[in-house]
Design a protein around this motif. Structure first.
Motif, PDB file in Angstrom:
ATOM      1  N   ASP A   1      48.146  11.983  -7.535  1.00  0.00           N
ATOM      2  CA  ASP A   1      48.499  12.141  -8.944  1.00  0.00           C
ATOM      3  C   ASP A   1      49.972  11.860  -9.223  1.00  0.00           C
ATOM      4  O   ASP A   1      50.311  11.402 -10.311  1.00  0.00           O
ATOM      5  CB  ASP A   1      48.174  13.564  -9.406  1.00  0.00           C
TER       6      ASP A   1
ATOM      7  N   GLY B   1      51.365  20.004 -13.594  1.00  0.00           N
ATOM      8  CA  GLY B   1      50.332  20.615 -14.427  1.00  0.00           C
ATOM      9  C   GLY B   1      49.103  19.727 -14.407  1.00  0.00           C
ATOM     10  O   GLY B   1      48.985  18.841 -13.551  1.00  0.00           O
ATOM     11  N   VAL B   2      48.234  19.955 -15.380  1.00  0.00           N
ATOM     12  CA  VAL B   2      47.009  19.152 -15.439  1.00  0.00           C
ATOM     13  C   VAL B   2      47.372  17.808 -16.090  1.00  0.00           C
ATOM     14  O   VAL B   2      47.134  17.588 -17.275  1.00  0.00           O
ATOM     15  CB  VAL B   2      45.901  19.886 -16.215  1.00  0.00           C
TER      16      VAL B   2
ATOM     17  N   GLU C   1      46.332  14.878 -16.038  1.00  0.00           N
ATOM     18  CA  GLU C   1      45.341  13.933 -16.581  1.00  0.00           C
ATOM     19  C   GLU C   1      45.010  14.246 -18.038  1.00  0.00           C
ATOM     20  O   GLU C   1      44.404  13.431 -18.731  1.00  0.00           O
ATOM     21  CB  GLU C   1      44.082  13.868 -15.700  1.00  0.00           C
TER      22      GLU C   1
ATOM     23  N   LYS D   1      48.838  22.535   0.756  1.00  0.00           N
ATOM     24  CA  LYS D   1      50.245  22.148   0.945  1.00  0.00           C
ATOM     25  C   LYS D   1      50.988  23.052   1.940  1.00  0.00           C
ATOM     26  O   LYS D   1      52.178  22.855   2.163  1.00  0.00           O
ATOM     27  CB  LYS D   1      50.984  22.173  -0.405  1.00  0.00           C
TER      28      LYS D   1
ATOM     29  N   TYR E   1      51.040  29.567  -9.338  1.00  0.00           N
ATOM     30  CA  TYR E   1      50.593  30.861  -9.879  1.00  0.00           C
ATOM     31  C   TYR E   1      50.241  31.865  -8.784  1.00  0.00           C
ATOM     32  O   TYR E   1      50.317  33.074  -9.002  1.00  0.00           O
ATOM     33  CB  TYR E   1      49.421  30.655 -10.850  1.00  0.00           C
TER      34      TYR E   1
ATOM     35  N   GLY F   1      50.388  20.327  -7.722  1.00  0.00           N
ATOM     36  CA  GLY F   1      48.968  20.174  -7.438  1.00  0.00           C
ATOM     37  C   GLY F   1      48.244  21.496  -7.502  1.00  0.00           C
ATOM     38  O   GLY F   1      48.847  22.533  -7.801  1.00  0.00           O
ATOM     39  N   ALA F   2      46.957  21.431  -7.222  1.00  0.00           N
ATOM     40  CA  ALA F   2      46.090  22.563  -7.510  1.00  0.00           C
ATOM     41  C   ALA F   2      46.229  23.722  -6.519  1.00  0.00           C
ATOM     42  O   ALA F   2      46.336  24.876  -6.918  1.00  0.00           O
ATOM     43  CB  ALA F   2      44.643  22.085  -7.564  1.00  0.00           C
TER      44      ALA F   2
ATOM     45  N   GLY G   1      49.465  24.000 -10.305  1.00  0.00           N
ATOM     46  CA  GLY G   1      48.525  25.105 -10.164  1.00  0.00           C
ATOM     47  C   GLY G   1      48.869  26.021  -9.001  1.00  0.00           C
ATOM     48  O   GLY G   1      48.628  27.232  -9.058  1.00  0.00           O
TER      49      GLY G   1
ATOM     50  N   GLY H   1      47.780  28.983 -17.280  1.00  0.00           N
ATOM     51  CA  GLY H   1      48.956  28.125 -17.133  1.00  0.00           C
ATOM     52  C   GLY H   1      48.527  26.717 -16.762  1.00  0.00           C
ATOM     53  O   GLY H   1      47.907  26.507 -15.721  1.00  0.00           O
TER      54      GLY H   1
HETATM   55  P1  AMP Z   1      46.387  17.937  -5.737  1.00  0.00           P
HETATM   56  O1  AMP Z   1      45.249  17.003  -5.463  1.00  0.00           O
HETATM   57  O2  AMP Z   1      46.354  19.181  -4.924  1.00  0.00           O
HETATM   58  O3  AMP Z   1      47.737  17.263  -5.732  1.00  0.00           O
HETATM   59  O4  AMP Z   1      46.144  18.474  -7.196  1.00  0.00           O
HETATM   60  C1  AMP Z   1      45.988  17.643  -8.281  1.00  0.00           C
HETATM   61  C2  AMP Z   1      45.199  18.381  -9.299  1.00  0.00           C
HETATM   62  O5  AMP Z   1      45.810  19.607  -9.588  1.00  0.00           O
HETATM   63  C3  AMP Z   1      45.098  17.630 -10.598  1.00  0.00           C
HETATM   64  O6  AMP Z   1      43.747  17.304 -10.823  1.00  0.00           O
HETATM   65  C4  AMP Z   1      45.608  18.624 -11.620  1.00  0.00           C
HETATM   66  O7  AMP Z   1      44.802  18.644 -12.777  1.00  0.00           O
HETATM   67  C5  AMP Z   1      45.500  19.939 -10.914  1.00  0.00           C
HETATM   68  N1  AMP Z   1      46.432  20.923 -11.459  1.00  0.00           N
HETATM   69  C6  AMP Z   1      47.770  20.871 -11.425  1.00  0.00           C
HETATM   70  N2  AMP Z   1      48.287  21.935 -12.067  1.00  0.00           N
HETATM   71  C7  AMP Z   1      47.243  22.671 -12.528  1.00  0.00           C
HETATM   72  C8  AMP Z   1      47.147  23.865 -13.266  1.00  0.00           C
HETATM   73  N3  AMP Z   1      48.221  24.515 -13.675  1.00  0.00           N
HETATM   74  N4  AMP Z   1      45.919  24.334 -13.548  1.00  0.00           N
HETATM   75  C9  AMP Z   1      44.828  23.659 -13.139  1.00  0.00           C
HETATM   76  N5  AMP Z   1      44.864  22.530 -12.446  1.00  0.00           N
HETATM   77  C10 AMP Z   1      46.058  22.027 -12.136  1.00  0.00           C
END
Ligand code: AMP
Length: 394
Positions: free
Chosen positions: A353, A319-320, A322, A200, A222, A194-195, A219, A291
């Protein structure tokens, strides 16, 4: 916590808070029926006892009354899934709603209009809750996804009832979360993505007491890479947490928990499906790149750990997910969780997600449990009291 198993609903009108916040397409067809199906056992138990069910839910985030958020759009699909005709009240509270409830016979189901057509709902308004309470003899909460909110229909309304119970969804959610929290079969692996790290932190701290391995992707990874001295280009980062994540790494070491990070990342030069991409090792991301997914070596490493686990909890995409170009890591992790389950592991998918990824791949029945509530599950696992559940015990 009293559950509906403890009660016979014969001749009772049960006011049931369900989570019918389902996605609709442009023609108002329900595109994911998971939540409707999840509520079925609770509703059927009430009807089979000889009671009737008055269902209340929110749908979307309306600002006042907005037809596109009317629950009338889901009446047909809900009737089909329940196998019982669902009557629609067309009102949430007041004389029309009360008349519809009064006319309800044992074995019948009535759906009230969207509780969030009233701003009083999310404010937890006492007067609004008192009006809702007139619409049943007993109260059942089965909306796990909103159990962490002290809203009128999820929490405040409960004080008006002597007989109040958790439905089967809430019961199952807590049983499955406890199965991980109380220490599952080893090795226990948590997969976090997740972002944001900040979302978390509390759950990771909690998991340090029960997990053998915590995989960190998405996300949030990083911030760790940068704190360790890597370069991350334009990737997501929470600079205010750089010190904290290093402390967390130390804490994990002290507790003998292995934090596992990506080896490589898939980078993109744009947040879109037709971006240019390249794979680089973790912490070596050039300027102008971001990334967006884990790389192939990481997929291999994470998959091996996951498939060899006996308990798996997964929250957050790698990752992203969606955007198809950046969804591979999340899809491969989903496959590994499925494989682990086939090998006998208990697997809990923590909403949002990650649940979408599992369901989109058609793996819903191939993992042990898919949570219906991301935020509520996290808060429960963090050790917080969920107001919607506490209200059933008060
Ligand atoms: P969460 O609600 O915290 O579980 O995060 C979900 C969101 O994290 C999704 O909308 C993903 O697109 C975003 N996400 C996951 N990895 C990345 C990344 N590497 N860069 C940007 N957004 C990310």
């Amino acid at each position: 916590m009293k559950t509906i198993k403890d009660f016979n609903f014969k001749d009772k009108k049960a006011l049931v808070r369900v989570d019918f916040n389902v996605p609709l397409d442009a023609d108002f067809n329900v595109t994911d029926t998971t939540r409707l199906k999840a509520a079925k056992p609770t509703i059927i138990k009430i009807l089979e006892d000889g009671g009737s069910a008055v269902l209340m839910s929110h749908l979307g985030r309306p600002k006042g009354v907005e037809d596109k958020f009317s629950l009338r759009h889901i009446v047909k699909t809900t009737s089909e899934i329940l196998g019982v005709e669902v009557k629609f009240a067309g009102a949430t509270v007041g004389a029309d709603a009360e008349a519809a409830v009064a006319a309800l016979e044992p074995g019948q189901v009535l759906l009230l209009e969207n509780v969030r057509f009233f701003a009083e709902e999310t404010k937890g308004d006492e007067e609004f809750a008192a009006q809702l309470a007139k619409l049943g003899d007993v109260y059942v909460n089965d909306a796990f996804g909103t159990a962490h909110r002290a809203h009128a229909s999820t929490t405040i309304v409960a004080k008006h009832f002597e007989d109040k119970f958790a439905g089967f969804v809430i019961e199952a959610e807590l049983v499955n979360a406890d199965r991980v929290l109380k220490g599952g079969d080893k090795p226990v692996t948590a997969i976090m993505g997740g972002a944001k790290v900040s979302d978390k932190i509390l759950i990771i701290e909690k998991l340090l007491d029960v997990a053998d391995t915590i995989i960190i992707g998405g996300g949030m990874s990083y911030t760790f890479a940068k704190a360790e001295g890597g370069t991350i280009g334009n990737s997501l980062c929470q600079d205010d947490l750089l010190d904290y994540v290093l402390e967390l790494e130390q804490k994990a070491k002290d507790k003998g928990v292995e934090l596992v990070f990506p080896i490589d990342n898939l980078l993109g030069d744009d947040f879109s499906n037709d971006a240019n991409t390249q794979v680089v090792l973790r912490g070596q991301i050039p300027d102008g790149w971001e990334g967006f997914d884990i790389g192939p070596q990481t997929i291999e490493k994470f998959s091996k750990i996951i498939t060899e686990s006996k308990t798996v909890i997964w929250n957050g995409p790698m990752g992203v997910s969606e955007i198809p170009l950046y969804a591979t890591g999340t899809i491969e992790v989903a496959k590994a969780v499925k494989a682990a389950t086939e090998n006998g592991a208990f697997s809990l998918i923590g909403g949002g997600d990650s649940a979408a990824a599992i369901n989109n791949l058609g793996f819903g029945d191939d993992v042990s449990y898919v949570s219906t509530g991301g935020g509520a599950l996290l808060e429960y696992m963090e050790g917080k009291t969920l107001p919607g559940i506490a209200a059933l015990e008060a």
